[in-house]
Design a protein around this motif. Structure first.
Motif, short mmCIF file in Angstrom:
data_model
loop_
_atom_site.label_atom_id
_atom_site.label_comp_id
_atom_site.label_asym_id
_atom_site.label_seq_id
_atom_site.Cartn_x
_atom_site.Cartn_y
_atom_site.Cartn_z
N PRO A 1 4.96 67.17 59.17
CA PRO A 1 6.29 66.59 59.37
C PRO A 1 7.10 66.64 58.08
N PRO A 2 8.44 66.68 58.16
CA PRO A 2 9.28 66.81 56.96
C PRO A 2 8.99 65.75 55.89
N ALA A 3 8.86 64.48 56.29
CA ALA A 3 8.63 63.42 55.30
C ALA A 3 7.30 63.61 54.58
N GLU A 4 6.27 63.94 55.35
CA GLU A 4 4.96 64.15 54.75
C GLU A 4 4.94 65.41 53.88
N ALA A 5 5.68 66.44 54.33
CA ALA A 5 5.75 67.67 53.55
C ALA A 5 6.43 67.42 52.20
N ALA A 6 7.50 66.62 52.21
CA ALA A 6 8.20 66.29 50.97
C ALA A 6 7.30 65.47 50.04
N ARG A 7 6.56 64.51 50.62
CA ARG A 7 5.67 63.69 49.81
C ARG A 7 4.55 64.53 49.19
N LEU B 1 10.43 72.23 44.39
CA LEU B 1 9.98 71.17 45.30
C LEU B 1 10.40 71.47 46.74
N ARG B 2 11.62 71.95 46.88
CA ARG B 2 12.11 72.27 48.22
C ARG B 2 11.31 73.41 48.85
N ASP B 3 11.03 74.43 48.05
CA ASP B 3 10.24 75.56 48.58
C ASP B 3 8.84 75.10 48.99
N ALA B 4 8.24 74.23 48.16
CA ALA B 4 6.90 73.75 48.48
C ALA B 4 6.92 72.91 49.76
N ALA B 5 7.95 72.06 49.90
CA ALA B 5 8.06 71.24 51.11
C ALA B 5 8.26 72.11 52.35
N GLU B 6 9.08 73.14 52.23
CA GLU B 6 9.31 74.03 53.37
C GLU B 6 8.02 74.75 53.77
#
Length: 218
Positions: A43-49, A30-35
């Protein structure tokens, strides 16, 4: 992302080490996908979502991960049974043949029961060994059933061994007990048997626990 991992953690049951490693892999993914999404300009929040949405619903994915945990638990129990029973059988046979413990004449029926016990121990070991490669292509349901079956095999075989061992000890009388108490190899074999039995009982209990895990957690 942490909410996804926490949700999945609450749904999974299995060996602590394997479960922890599995969840760590999910979190890393999940972290790799968000990065990757952040590097694409989100944006970080949207990337995490977006990474969490791409991962999927934990409720739907949990059975797939649970199958892996069940396989790990079942393989561990099966491997222990497959290795322990032949080792114990050979150790007891060697003790009986090559030490003073086996010098006396066996009472009627003891040799027959001992032979049946050896056969049963080898049979349980073979059944456990056959089950191990079956996990390679097992579905979630099949993995759970295999694991439960291995658990019951472990407990039933232990109960059978305990019952027949008590009977043979009583049939052999006080002489056999004194021989065991004064014989160092016999004490070592008894200690090995107790340790292996406790280990089998522990893994079998964990395996059988899959029988009553709530359906929502499967």
């Amino acid at each position: 992302m942490s909410a996804v991992v926490d949700d999945l953690r609450a749904r999974l049951r299995g060996p602590h080490g394997v479960r922890k490693e599995l969840l760590r892999e999910v979190e890393d993914g999940l972290r790799d996908a968000a990065e990757a999404y952040e590097q694409a300009g989100l944006p970080p929040a949207e990337a995490a979502r977006k990474a969490a949405d791409e991962f999927g619903d934990p409720a739907e994915l949990a059975p797939l991960y649970q199958a892996e945990l069940d396989a790990s638990r079942g393989r561990r129990a099966a491997l222990l049974i497959a290795l322990a029973y032949p080792t114990l059988t050979l150790a007891w046979d060697a003790l009986w043949r090559y030490t003073s413990v086996g010098d006396g004449a066996s009472p009627d029926g003891v040799a027959t029961v001992a032979g049946a016990l050896d056969t049963g121990s080898y049979g349980a070991a073979i059944a456990a060994a056959v089950a191990i490669p079956l996990y390679g292509r097992a579905s979630a349901t099949t993995a759970r059933r295999l694991t439960v079956g291995i658990g019951f095999l472990g407990w039933l075989s232990l109960l059978l061994i305990l019952a027949t061992s008590i009977w043979m000890a009583q049939a052999s009388g006080d002489h056999a007990v004194r021989e065991f108490e004064s014989n160092v190899p016999s004490m070592l074999v008894v200690g090995l048997t107790v340790a292996a039995s406790l280990a089998i009982a522990s893994t079998a209990t964990l395996a059988v626990s899959r029988w009553w895990v709530p359906r929502a957690a499967r």
